[in-house]
Design a protein around this motif. Sequence first.
Motif, PDB file in Angstrom:
ATOM      1  N   ILE A  26       1.071  -1.136   0.250  1.00  0.00           N
ATOM      2  CA  ILE A  26      -0.127  -0.195   0.109  1.00  0.00           C
ATOM      3  C   ILE A  26       0.576   1.096   0.233  1.00  0.00           C
ATOM      4  O   ILE A  26       0.822   2.334  -0.798  1.00  0.00           O
ATOM      5  CB  ILE A  26      -1.119  -0.441   1.558  1.00  0.00           C
ATOM      6  CG1 ILE A  26      -1.748  -0.912   1.287  1.00  0.00           C
ATOM      7  CG2 ILE A  26      -1.411   1.310   1.516  1.00  0.00           C
ATOM      8  CD1 ILE A  26      -2.572  -1.175   2.284  1.00  0.00           C
ATOM      9  N   TRP A  27       2.078   1.095   1.213  1.00  0.00           N
ATOM     10  CA  TRP A  27       2.579   2.268   0.515  1.00  0.00           C
ATOM     11  C   TRP A  27       3.449   2.969  -0.598  1.00  0.00           C
ATOM     12  O   TRP A  27       4.091   3.904  -1.048  1.00  0.00           O
ATOM     13  CB  TRP A  27       3.811   2.075   2.117  1.00  0.00           C
ATOM     14  CG  TRP A  27       5.406   3.131   2.306  1.00  0.00           C
ATOM     15  CD1 TRP A  27       4.124   4.565   2.704  1.00  0.00           C
ATOM     16  CD2 TRP A  27       6.036   2.909   1.524  1.00  0.00           C
ATOM     17  NE1 TRP A  27       6.094   4.721   2.745  1.00  0.00           N
ATOM     18  CE2 TRP A  27       7.053   4.421   1.644  1.00  0.00           C
ATOM     19  CE3 TRP A  27       7.421   2.058   1.037  1.00  0.00           C
ATOM     20  CZ2 TRP A  27       8.364   4.302   1.465  1.00  0.00           C
ATOM     21  CZ3 TRP A  27       8.017   2.133   0.767  1.00  0.00           C
ATOM     22  CH2 TRP A  27       9.164   3.466   1.080  1.00  0.00           C
TER      23      TRP A  27
ATOM     24  N   SER B  22      -4.009   1.033  -3.918  1.00  0.00           N
ATOM     25  CA  SER B  22      -3.364   1.776  -3.319  1.00  0.00           C
ATOM     26  C   SER B  22      -2.636   2.633  -4.900  1.00  0.00           C
ATOM     27  O   SER B  22      -2.988   4.129  -4.598  1.00  0.00           O
ATOM     28  CB  SER B  22      -2.233   0.932  -2.655  1.00  0.00           C
ATOM     29  OG  SER B  22      -1.310   2.459  -2.232  1.00  0.00           O
ATOM     30  N   ALA B  23      -2.429   2.098  -6.156  1.00  0.00           N
ATOM     31  CA  ALA B  23      -2.107   2.758  -6.899  1.00  0.00           C
ATOM     32  C   ALA B  23      -3.540   3.666  -7.551  1.00  0.00           C
ATOM     33  O   ALA B  23      -3.160   4.852  -8.175  1.00  0.00           O
ATOM     34  CB  ALA B  23      -1.032   2.387  -7.655  1.00  0.00           C
ATOM     35  N   VAL B  56      -7.226  -3.184   4.302  1.00  0.00           N
ATOM     36  CA  VAL B  56      -6.752  -2.228   2.572  1.00  0.00           C
ATOM     37  C   VAL B  56      -6.980  -1.231   2.318  1.00  0.00           C
ATOM     38  O   VAL B  56      -6.335   0.093   2.172  1.00  0.00           O
ATOM     39  CB  VAL B  56      -6.451  -3.313   1.572  1.00  0.00           C
ATOM     40  CG1 VAL B  56      -6.233  -2.246   0.214  1.00  0.00           C
ATOM     41  CG2 VAL B  56      -5.740  -4.206   1.577  1.00  0.00           C
ATOM     42  N   THR B  57      -8.561  -0.781   2.249  1.00  0.00           N
ATOM     43  CA  THR B  57      -9.685   0.734   2.129  1.00  0.00           C
ATOM     44  C   THR B  57      -9.201   1.003   3.152  1.00  0.00           C
ATOM     45  O   THR B  57      -9.189   2.308   2.717  1.00  0.00           O
ATOM     46  CB  THR B  57     -10.935  -0.304   2.031  1.00  0.00           C
ATOM     47  OG1 THR B  57     -11.578  -0.881   2.570  1.00  0.00           O
ATOM     48  CG2 THR B  57     -11.449  -0.580   0.337  1.00  0.00           C
ATOM     49  N   ALA B  58      -9.250   0.765   4.284  1.00  0.00           N
ATOM     50  CA  ALA B  58      -9.431   1.327   5.570  1.00  0.00           C
ATOM     51  C   ALA B  58      -7.373   2.319   5.827  1.00  0.00           C
ATOM     52  O   ALA B  58      -7.497   3.128   5.597  1.00  0.00           O
ATOM     53  CB  ALA B  58      -9.229   0.739   6.919  1.00  0.00           C
ATOM     54  N   ASN B  59      -6.937   1.720   5.027  1.00  0.00           N
ATOM     55  CA  ASN B  59      -5.503   1.990   4.975  1.00  0.00           C
ATOM     56  C   ASN B  59      -4.989   2.579   4.528  1.00  0.00           C
ATOM     57  O   ASN B  59      -4.414   3.714   4.130  1.00  0.00           O
ATOM     58  CB  ASN B  59      -4.262   0.641   4.900  1.00  0.00           C
ATOM     59  CG  ASN B  59      -2.869   0.962   5.459  1.00  0.00           C
ATOM     60  OD1 ASN B  59      -2.571   2.085   5.576  1.00  0.00           O
ATOM     61  ND2 ASN B  59      -2.209   0.290   5.624  1.00  0.00           N
TER      62      ASN B  59
END
Lengths: 60, 185
Positions: A26-27, B22-23, B56-59
């Motif tokens: 994610i990072w 994320s991307a 994941v979506t929370a992060n």
Amino acid sequence: MAGQGDYSKGLFVIVAAAIIPAAIAIWLGKRTLDRLPQSLLRKIVFIFVLLMGIKYLIWP
Amino acid sequence: MPDPTLICIAALILAIAAFVQSATGFGMALVCMAGLPLIMQVPEAVALVAVFNLLVTANVMWLNRSGFSWPKAWPLALAMVIGIPLGYFGFKSIDATLIIRILGGLLVTISLTDLRLSERGPEKALQLPRWAAFPIGLGGGILGGAFNIGGLRSWPMSIIRIGRKPKLSLCCNRAFSLEVSPEIY
């Protein structure tokens, strides 16, 4: 949609094992997002959407 | 206890999916459901994605919180919350295959249109009025509730810039992956 019986102890073991790799991923994804030009990102997203649309059309 | 090899492969698939999410703001379920059924039963994969998606979506939302705006986002969120139970309870009798094919056609049309428009410059990109957030959110919620098609729930905010900044749209898109229904492809 998953039912109650599909949630096993093993599933949560996998989730736990994946937390750290996913946090790193994610990072990295966030860094990629910040560094990519928005126009390029938009094109990537729309190509992705196009491929998904073709997939749904042919193999729903 | 699952086989350690299986755990490692599953964690790798989930990490790749998290990177994509994320991307780009969506696509996690797409990646997961392409890979996980190769190593486990589909119902197990669906359950795994449902749990993992929330984390994941929370992060991702936390990392992008500076670009998130509740005043701009709440109509979409509210509409989705309304749409999810409507879709879940109301569309069980409709032929899912037909609906998904129609949606596929819509996705192809919209993506090609916006790709063409984006070549003219960002100022001519497809833009809808802010009130469009409610019907779009409702539609996304209905589809998510009825068919668990998370990607289709994500696309409106990716495609249509309701705010001024494209990045804000992406952040909204991610935020709404946090809705009640898990993003399952």
